[in-house]
Enzyme design. Structure first.
Site, PDB file in Angstrom:
ATOM      1  N   LYS A   1       1.063  -8.407  13.961  1.00 14.86           N
ATOM      2  CA  LYS A   1      -0.221  -8.727  13.333  1.00 14.86           C
ATOM      3  C   LYS A   1      -0.346 -10.241  13.425  1.00 14.86           C
ATOM      4  O   LYS A   1       0.468 -10.970  12.834  1.00 14.86           O
ATOM      5  CB  LYS A   1      -0.208  -8.267  11.875  1.00 14.86           C
TER       6      LYS A   1
ATOM      7  N   GLU B   1      -4.179   3.579  15.624  1.00 11.75           N
ATOM      8  CA  GLU B   1      -3.530   3.358  14.323  1.00 11.75           C
ATOM      9  C   GLU B   1      -4.297   4.107  13.247  1.00 11.75           C
ATOM     10  O   GLU B   1      -5.448   3.791  12.954  1.00 11.75           O
ATOM     11  CB  GLU B   1      -3.471   1.865  13.987  1.00 11.75           C
TER      12      GLU B   1
ATOM     13  N   ARG C   1       0.816  -1.217   0.000  1.00 10.82           N
ATOM     14  CA  ARG C   1       0.000   0.000   0.000  1.00 10.82           C
ATOM     15  C   ARG C   1       0.851   1.268   0.000  1.00 10.82           C
ATOM     16  O   ARG C   1       0.480   2.269   0.627  1.00 10.82           O
ATOM     17  CB  ARG C   1      -0.958   0.029   1.191  1.00 10.82           C
TER      18      ARG C   1
ATOM     19  N   ASP D   1     -11.773  -0.682   8.101  1.00 10.65           N
ATOM     20  CA  ASP D   1     -10.418  -0.649   7.570  1.00 10.65           C
ATOM     21  C   ASP D   1     -10.099   0.662   6.859  1.00 10.65           C
ATOM     22  O   ASP D   1     -10.058   0.695   5.632  1.00 10.65           O
ATOM     23  CB  ASP D   1     -10.237  -1.830   6.601  1.00 10.65           C
TER      24      ASP D   1
ATOM     25  N   TRP E   1     -14.853  -9.300   1.774  1.00 14.03           N
ATOM     26  CA  TRP E   1     -14.010  -8.550   0.838  1.00 14.03           C
ATOM     27  C   TRP E   1     -14.832  -8.068  -0.352  1.00 14.03           C
ATOM     28  O   TRP E   1     -14.305  -7.456  -1.273  1.00 14.03           O
ATOM     29  CB  TRP E   1     -12.824  -9.410   0.349  1.00 14.03           C
TER      30      TRP E   1
ATOM     31  N   GLU F   1      -4.481   4.356   1.031  1.00 12.67           N
ATOM     32  CA  GLU F   1      -4.950   3.087   0.475  1.00 12.67           C
ATOM     33  C   GLU F   1      -6.373   3.177  -0.053  1.00 12.67           C
ATOM     34  O   GLU F   1      -6.678   2.684  -1.124  1.00 12.67           O
ATOM     35  CB  GLU F   1      -4.860   1.998   1.555  1.00 12.67           C
TER      36      GLU F   1
ATOM     37  N   HIS G   1     -16.466   0.610   1.788  1.00 14.58           N
ATOM     38  CA  HIS G   1     -15.905  -0.619   1.232  1.00 14.58           C
ATOM     39  C   HIS G   1     -16.547  -1.013  -0.092  1.00 14.58           C
ATOM     40  O   HIS G   1     -16.931  -2.169  -0.296  1.00 14.58           O
ATOM     41  CB  HIS G   1     -16.047  -1.760   2.253  1.00 14.58           C
TER      42      HIS G   1
ATOM     43  N   GLU H   1      -5.945 -11.992   8.519  1.00 12.78           N
ATOM     44  CA  GLU H   1      -5.676 -12.098   7.081  1.00 12.78           C
ATOM     45  C   GLU H   1      -4.588 -13.127   6.790  1.00 12.78           C
ATOM     46  O   GLU H   1      -3.665 -12.872   6.020  1.00 12.78           O
ATOM     47  CB  GLU H   1      -5.295 -10.720   6.510  1.00 12.78           C
TER      48      GLU H   1
ATOM     49  N   LYS I   1      -7.166   0.195  14.902  1.00 14.84           N
ATOM     50  CA  LYS I   1      -7.387   1.128  13.784  1.00 14.84           C
ATOM     51  C   LYS I   1      -8.483   2.119  14.162  1.00 14.84           C
ATOM     52  O   LYS I   1      -9.386   1.780  14.919  1.00 14.84           O
ATOM     53  CB  LYS I   1      -7.797   0.357  12.531  1.00 14.84           C
TER      54      LYS I   1
HETATM   55  C1  BDP Z   1      -5.574  -3.586   4.997  1.00 13.53           C
HETATM   56  C2  BDP Z   1      -4.645  -3.689   3.841  1.00 13.53           C
HETATM   57  C3  BDP Z   1      -3.656  -4.797   3.976  1.00 13.53           C
HETATM   58  C4  BDP Z   1      -2.991  -4.715   5.325  1.00 13.53           C
HETATM   59  C5  BDP Z   1      -4.044  -4.773   6.400  1.00 13.53           C
HETATM   60  C6  BDP Z   1      -3.491  -4.576   7.796  1.00 13.53           C
HETATM   61  O1  BDP Z   1      -5.415  -3.856   2.684  1.00 13.53           O
HETATM   62  O2  BDP Z   1      -2.750  -4.665   2.927  1.00 13.53           O
HETATM   63  O3  BDP Z   1      -2.080  -5.742   5.486  1.00 13.53           O
HETATM   64  O4  BDP Z   1      -4.944  -3.737   6.222  1.00 13.53           O
HETATM   65  O5  BDP Z   1      -3.652  -3.484   8.316  1.00 13.53           O
HETATM   66  O6  BDP Z   1      -6.024  -2.279   4.985  1.00 13.53           O
HETATM   67  O7  BDP Z   1      -2.932  -5.501   8.367  1.00 13.53           O
END
Ligand code: BDP
Length: 703
Positions: free
Chosen positions: A291, A391, A172, A369, A547, A397, A525, A295, A364
């Site tokens: 993290k 965060e 990103r 997101d 997604w 992004e 989104h 994901e 966040k």
């Molecule tokens: C999302 C992004 C991804 C990041 C993820 C994160 O698309 O690339 O790895 O957050 O914050 O916004 O871990």
């Protein structure tokens, strides 16, 4: 002058230069060009004679070098650095005084003493920040007679999170490749590293996580540790501590252990040894950012353990060295019937009080997101016994990458100023994060960096303002978006009053404009799959339901929006009753959050007097039109802004205009398939068909 200082000045001079000709943006807000107003310059030059260096330390040396460099450029005369004051006028006295009345070690006190100027602080770091503030005072044209500023940072760790990878790419990142030239490190130290440190120190940033949260275990190897060590050595004289993102499976990947179970003694020992090895190389290493179980990243849940088990193992390894583990709360599950909004709260709230004292949880700003607009995350306020770090994302992004002019201070402030009501009225997110509400003894604010190898660091010239604003707000979240915009513009672009006013307005309106032509009224989104660029509201199939776009907007014949009230997912219940009352009723919910919480009929009349459908169209059309207006306004500042910078922004605005039209046409044509209502007057139906627009989005996604 000491020889080492001469070398520093030479390097600074070479990199930052004083050229008055075309500006490539490299110098950011630290331009130090000769002050144009001659009378003003003469006044400053007459009042300033020497820099009195104070006690020696590498950080003090950075402070004096910067003052000398800055004053030389701004005043056009060299200002000597001396160990003691000569005469009783015109000395800039750098003073370390532990008895100074400042809230903490990093604060500073600027004042006039007779005809001298004092930069006082409890520590050399405070003096460094004070020196940049002194320069800023002059750069922004304020009278020296009025020098009086006492300030201390409200947040302890003011950090950038770089999502940079071993191969030089950035997740990103929209401004070229990584700043870190891993293949050349540790032997070759690009002068950019020092300029990066200077820029950060000038806005109070004191920590940096150098690698991606989707972390390669390779960073922990004897191959990469010396590279990180080399960066830490460059950053240290600017008061910046290095942190690393770690891969939770490193004991298995690197250590040859069959497991990474945080409760396994061998795994714990592996982390203890690795941490010791890191501190041997980097004695002031800050700690780990993690993290986990998000994901596809490994984590403690792979072994039936929870987030606190994982964080505490690392906290234990870091504790002997004073390090911190920062554990991210960005987690969600691929449940088509669930609500991604709720996951972080559900997984983390029950763990409150179970984290070790040197562990923090990084949340966040919003529950999903980094969307162009999100309500604040309900986790803020909900974990009184666990220090929560903020965060933010500085890199754009979901905000149009580097072709879009979007000033983010209003987005940051909107979140920080939100009231959680968790301990009654006035329990703002800012007070949670700065520790005053729950008496956290650790506080942090992180920004996902927007820097890259582009000559101007951030791709879009105006995106420099976002790096700047992040640092200033991490220092003091009570500063206004407008004050920061003006300060940055004066130092970076122009001080001419009319142009300054125009640019400030452009900055302040830019985020709302962006929201209007992409995701108005609380839509979220609905951007292009995986790339996260351009519109794709029709996206219905992806590797995970959450997604897709349809999961979020839920457009149907009966209306649009995600019902998060009791009749829907009830995510609203994660907020305090006062917040639920504000957002829970579709008739009174503020329009910016409407479709975040409600599924609303197309023909429902809104407070604006328009139906939902008409209002949606209105925002898409006006938002797009506002980009045309931005182009016009920008054109008026041409005589006052450096030609190279002017052209860069003008070109990117033209691209933004094209992209705004793409968003508008995509969204109104797609949603019209459900509303079955005409585009309201005075707006014209898009000239393109939805099928044509879909092709544009599809091409963007070709590799
Ligand atoms: C999302 C992004 C991804 C990041 C993820 C994160 O698309 O690339 O790895 O957050 O914050 O916004 O871990």
């Amino acid at each position: 002058m000491k020889r080492s200082l001469q070398v520093i000045l030479l390097v600074l001079g070479t990199c930052f230069g004083f050229s008055a000709s075309a500006d490539d943006g490299y110098r950011l807000w630290l331009k130090y060009d000769l002050i144009k107003n001659e009378a003003q310059r003469k006044q400053y030059a007459g009042a300033i004679k020497t820099i009195v260096s104070g006690p020696a330390s590498p950080i003090m040396q950075s402070a004096t070098a910067e003052l000398q460099l800055g004053l030389q450029g701004l005043l056009g005369k060299s200002v000597a650095i001396q160990p003691t004051a000569s005469g009783s006028a015109g000395n800039i006295i750098l003073k370390i005084d532990p008895t100074e009345k400042l809230a903490n070690d990093e604060g500073y006190h600027l004042y006039k003493k007779g005809s001298d100027f004092v930069i006082a602080a409890k520590t050399d770091k405070g003096v460094l920040y004070g020196s940049f503030a002194f320069l800023r005072h002059i750069q922004t044209g304020q009278p020296l007679g009025e020098l009086a500023e006492t300030t201390s940072p409200k947040i302890q760790l003011r950090m950038l999170n770089h999502w940079d990878n071993t191969n030089g790419s950035i997740e990103r990142g929209y401004a070229g490749a990584s700043l870190w030239k891993w293949f050349e490190l540790p032997e070759n130290l690009d002068p950019r590293y020092m300029d990066y440190a200077r820029a950060n120190a000038s806005i109070g940033i004191n920590s940096t996580v150098v690698n991606n949260v989707n972390a390669s275990a390779r960073f922990l190897t004897p191959e990469y540790l010396p590279k990180v060590q080399a960066l830490a050595n460059v950053f240290r004289p600017y008061g910046i501590k290095v942190f690393m993102s770690i891969n939770f499976a490193a004991p298995r990947i690197l250590g040859g252990l069959g497991t990474s179970d945080p409760l396994d003694p061998k795994v714990r020992q592996w982390w203890a040894d690795k941490t010791k090895e890191i501190y041997a190389a980097i004695p002031d290493f800050g700690g780990f950012l993690v993290k986990a179980n998000s994901e596809g990243q490994p984590g403690p849940q792979d072994y039936g353990r929870n987030h606190a088990d994982g964080a505490n193992m690392l906290a234990e390894a870091l504790a002997p060295f004073g390090g911190v583990v920062i554990w991210r709360a960005f987690v969600y599950k691929a449940d088509p019937n669930g609500d991604r909004f709720k996951t972080a709260y559900e997984e983390f709230k029950p763990l409150d009080g179970t984290f070790k004292p040197n562990a923090m949880v990084q949340v966040k700003n919003g529950p999903i997101d980094f969307q162009p607009r999100e309500p604040f995350s309900p986790l803020f306020g909900a974990m009184p016994k666990t220090p929560l770090a903020m965060e933010f994302q500085i890199t754009q992004e979901y905000l149009g990458f580097s072709t879009n002019f979007v000033y983010l201070a209003p987005l940051f402030k909107e979140c920080l100023d939100s009231d959680t009501y968790i301990k009654g009225k006035g329990s703002t997110v800012a007070k949670v994060v700065d520790g005053t509400l729950h008496r956290y003894d650790k506080t942090a604010m992180a920004g996902v960096a927007n820097t890259g190898s582009d000559r101007n660091w951030t791709g879009h010239t105006m995106s420099q303002a976002n790096w700047y604003a992040f640092g200033r707000l991490a220092w003091d979240h009570t500063l206004s978006s407008e004050a920061i915009a003006q300060e940055w513009t004066k130092m970076t672009l122009t001080q001419e009053p009319k142009a300054l006013a125009t640019i400030t307005d452009l900055l302040l309106n830019s985020r709302e404009n962006y929201v209007n032509f992409t995701t108005p009224l609380g839509l979220h989104h609905i951007m292009g799959e995986s790339l996260h660029f351009g519109p794709q509201p029709w996206l219905a199939k992806s590797a995970r339901p959450d997604w897709t776009a349809v999961y979020y907007h839920r457009a149907a014949a009966d209306g649009i929006g995600f019902d998060r009230t009791k009749t829907g997912s009830n995510a609203l219940a994660q907020y305090a009753p006062e917040v639920q009352a504000q957002w829970g009723d579709p008739d009174t919910c503020p329009l910016p959050y409407l479709l975040w919480f409600h599924h609303v009929a197309w023909d429902k009349k809104l407070s604006t007097g328009r139906t939902l459908w008409d209002e949606l169209c209105h925002r898409y059309y006006e938002g797009t039109q506002s980009v045309a207006q931005m182009q016009k306004d920008w054109a008026t500042v041409k005589p006052e802004v450096d030609p190279e910078l002017f052209a860069d922004v003008a070109g990117r605005l033209a691209a933004q205009r094209r992209e705004a039209l793409w968003w508008r046409d995509a969204c109104v044509l797609y949603f019209q398939e459900f509303s079955k209502m005409p585009i309201p007057a005075p707006y014209q139906k898009p000239e393109r068909t939805l099928e044509e627009i879909k092709k544009i989005t599809a091409t963007y996604q070709l590799r």
